[in-house]
Scaffold this active site. Structure first.
Site, PDB file in Angstrom:
ATOM      1  CD  GLU A  41      -2.607   1.260   2.716  1.00  0.00           C
ATOM      2  OE1 GLU A  41      -3.658   1.853   2.727  1.00  0.00           O
ATOM      3  OE2 GLU A  41      -2.123   0.669   3.668  1.00  0.00           O
ATOM      4  CE  LYS A 113      -7.406   1.104   3.795  1.00  0.00           C
ATOM      5  NZ  LYS A 113      -6.391   1.778   4.396  1.00  0.00           N
ATOM      6  CB  CYS A 154      -4.175  -1.589   4.533  1.00  0.00           C
ATOM      7  SG  CYS A 154      -3.120  -1.387   6.246  1.00  0.00           S
TER       8      CYS A 154
END
Length: 275
Positions: A41, A113, A154
């Site tokens: 990321e 995300k 994440c």
């Protein structure tokens, strides 16, 4: 079996320096026999100073890190999962966006995300991703040399419904690029990632940031490759570098045959009985 490379970095505040490091890693991974390369990321810029970062962040079409990685993928002849970049959206907000790039440099998939990290930690750290970033709206599965690849980033790892959606759509490998804080990493990183691989019966690849960064933050490292049985095939510890692992489709079929949990899933939409 397909050989993959995982790049573990301590990304800084200069996108050109970060691009050069990614290109060198892709070249090394290709020379090492990897078919696909995974990066963390925020591989382009990692900077919590918003004013300083604003001077270097670009729209997707103008991002020099993305251009450099696409050119390197085509030159070396490998696929790259560029874990994510911070990119400007037309509405003025930012996207935390990952890319799957094929071996001729084409973008095969994008994923923004979906779950944003807003938290105050006991050690005094405070994070408000939603103050700057817009959340993604759609899960993404893309064809890859490893089979159908489900994308996440994440903090997404804490939300198993996302991974159910990805595996319901046919994902056989999950990717979780990350920039994980050290306190939560020590407590939850290995546990959550192994759980995601086990419950879905998939290989999981988590390329991570590591070390103390130029902006002062510290990340956990321990990039992982986990097999469908939950065994850790690669744990890169805390040092930056490149690690390799073999993804074996036959292992997925064997594990799903032994524990056919995907076949037994039920949609729970009836009213809950509270006794």
């Amino acid at each position: 079996m397909t050989k993959i490379a995982v790049v573990q970095t301590t990304t800084g505040i200069d996108p050109l320096a970060n691009a050069a490091a990614l290109v060198a890693a892709i070249e090394e991974a290709g020379a090492g026999g990897a078919t696909m390369v995974f990066t963390p990321e925020m591989s382009g810029v990692l900077d919590r100073d918003q004013a300083r970062a604003a001077a270097v962040l670009a729209k997707e079409g103008d991002d020099r890190v993305l251009v450099a990685v696409r050119e390197a993928a085509a030159r070396v002849g490998v696929w790259v999962h560029l874990g994510s970049l911070a990119l400007r959206r037309p509405d003025g907000r930012l996207a935390n966006r990952s890319f799957v790039i094929d071996s001729i440099g084409n973008i095969r998939a994008r994923y923004d995300k979906m779950h944003l990290f807003d938290v105050d930690l006991p050690n005094g750290e405070s994070w408000r991703e939603s103050a700057t970033y817009a959340a993604g709206e759609r899960p993404v599965v893309v064809g890859s040399p490893l089979g159908p690849l489900g994308l996440s980033i994440c903090y997404d790892m804490r939300f198993p419904d996302l991974y159910r959606a990805l595996t319901d759509a046919g994902a056989q490998v999950l990717s979780v690029p990350a920039s994980f804080t050290r306190p939560t990493g020590a407590a939850h990183w290995h546990i959550l990632l192994r759980a995601r691989a086990i419950e879905a019966g998939v290989h999981l690849v988590a390329a991570a940031q590591t070390g103390v960064h130029e902006d002062g933050r510290a990340t956990y490292g321990h990039s992982l490759v986990v097999d469908p049985w939950g065994e850790i095939l690669l744990d890169m510890g805390e040092a930056p570098g490149i690690g390799y692992a073999e993804v074996e489709p036959e292992k997925l079929r064997a594990v799903r045959g032994r524990v056919p949990a995907l076949q037994h899933r039920r949609v729970v939409n009836a009213p809950i009985v509270i006794a």
